[in-house]
Scaffold this active site. Sequence first.
Site, PDB file in Angstrom:
ATOM      1  CB  ALA A   1      -2.708  -0.488  10.220  1.00  0.00           C
TER       2      ALA A   1
ATOM      3  CB  THR B   1      -6.203   3.817  16.498  1.00  0.00           C
ATOM      4  OG1 THR B   1      -5.886   3.347  17.938  1.00  0.00           O
ATOM      5  CG2 THR B   1      -5.335   4.842  15.895  1.00  0.00           C
ATOM      6  CG  ASP B   2      -7.713   3.701  21.710  1.00  0.00           C
ATOM      7  OD1 ASP B   2      -7.763   2.762  20.699  1.00  0.00           O
ATOM      8  OD2 ASP B   2      -7.015   4.186  22.428  1.00  0.00           O
TER       9      ASP B   2
ATOM     10  CE  LYS C   1      -4.517   3.703  12.139  1.00  0.00           C
ATOM     11  NZ  LYS C   1      -4.961   2.720  11.113  1.00  0.00           N
TER      12      LYS C   1
ATOM     13  CE1 TYR D   1      -1.244   1.990  15.239  1.00  0.00           C
ATOM     14  CE2 TYR D   1      -2.048   2.849  17.231  1.00  0.00           C
ATOM     15  CZ  TYR D   1      -2.054   2.180  16.220  1.00  0.00           C
ATOM     16  OH  TYR D   1      -3.173   1.512  15.766  1.00  0.00           O
TER      17      TYR D   1
ATOM     18  CB  ILE E   1      -1.071   0.039   1.194  1.00  0.00           C
ATOM     19  CG1 ILE E   1      -0.238   0.168   2.362  1.00  0.00           C
ATOM     20  CG2 ILE E   1      -1.874  -1.058   1.077  1.00  0.00           C
ATOM     21  CD1 ILE E   1      -1.173   0.424   3.682  1.00  0.00           C
TER      22      ILE E   1
ATOM     23  CD1 TRP F   1      -7.876  -0.089  24.260  1.00  0.00           C
ATOM     24  CD2 TRP F   1      -8.821  -1.188  26.050  1.00  0.00           C
ATOM     25  NE1 TRP F   1      -7.693   0.532  25.473  1.00  0.00           N
ATOM     26  CE2 TRP F   1      -8.122  -0.114  26.632  1.00  0.00           C
ATOM     27  CE3 TRP F   1      -9.444  -2.069  27.198  1.00  0.00           C
ATOM     28  CZ2 TRP F   1      -7.914   0.132  28.150  1.00  0.00           C
ATOM     29  CZ3 TRP F   1      -9.499  -1.637  28.676  1.00  0.00           C
ATOM     30  CH2 TRP F   1      -8.747  -0.615  28.692  1.00  0.00           C
TER      31      TRP F   1
END
Length: 287
Positions: A58, A99-100, A127, A123, A35, A148
Site C-alpha cells: 500500500a 484502513t479506518d 483505499k 489516502y 502491483i 493505528w
Amino acid sequence: MIWLIGNRGMLGSEVETLLIRQKWDYVATDMEVDITDIGQLNQFAADKQISWIINCAAYTSVERAEDESEIAFKINTDGPSNIAQIALEKNARLIHISTDYVFDGTKEGAYVETDLPNPISVYGISKFKGETNIAETVKAHFIIRSAWLYGKNGNNFVHTMLNLFKEKTEVSIVADQWGSPTYAYDLAAAVIRIIDMNPTTFGLYHFTNEGKINWYQFATEIYNLAKNEGLINRSVRVLPIETGQYPMKAKRPANACLSSEKISRDFNISLKPWKESLAHFISTLRN
C-alpha cells in the site's frame, strides 16, 4: 501455495515470519513486482499454483498523498484491482488490508462493517476505491480494515514517539482523535488464522487490538513503558493538544474506533488489549 505481496513492509514482514514458522508453502514479493502493472503480476503468477493471495502492499503516507494523489491512487486503487484480477484468474482467495480512513470519524461509537464509508482524505479515498474494485472483481475476498498500526519494521507512531523522547524534553500530542492501536504481529496472526480455517464466509472485516484511547494517551503509555524498559533514560513532558493546534494537510477521522466483534466471532480470534500488546512490543525493542 500462498502469494504474499508486500513482504518487506511492517505488516507483510510479520505475516512472512508466521508463514515461515508454520511451514506454509509460499512465495513473496515486494517492489520488484509492481502491483500497478498487470503484466508484471501475470508474468510472476503464470507458472504457479496459487490458492491464496495476501496483499499487504500500500501507499501509506497520509500526508504526502495529498500532494501525490496520482501515485496514491495507482498503488491503493489500481493495484488492488490488478491483484483481484489475478486472484479471479487463478481461482485464488484474496486477503487485502485496508484502513479506518475510509470513514469520516463522525460516528459516536465504534464503526462496524455495515457502516457506510465517507473518506475525507486522498489516502482514505484511494483505499476505499481499492476495496470497491476488489469487491466488484472477485467474490472470494477478505478485506480487513485496521487502524493505528505499529510494529518493528517501517514508519509508525511508536517509533516516531521513541525518537522524539530521545531528542526533546517536551512533546505535544493530539488528544481529541480516538482509536484503537493495532500491533502488526496480532493482525498478521489474524490473517494466518483465516487462511488456516479455509473459510467461505467472504467479505469485509475489522481488526484492531481492544480498547479506545486517544493519541496523547497512546504516547504517554509508550513513554512510560519505554522508560521502565530502559529505552528512555530522561524525563520528557507529554502534553495534550487539540487537532487545530497541529495543522496537517490531510484530514484525520476524529473517531477511528473499529469494532472487531465480527472477525473475533467468525474466526474464533481472541482480541488482545492494546496495552498488553504494546508492552510486549516495547519489551522486544529492549532485546
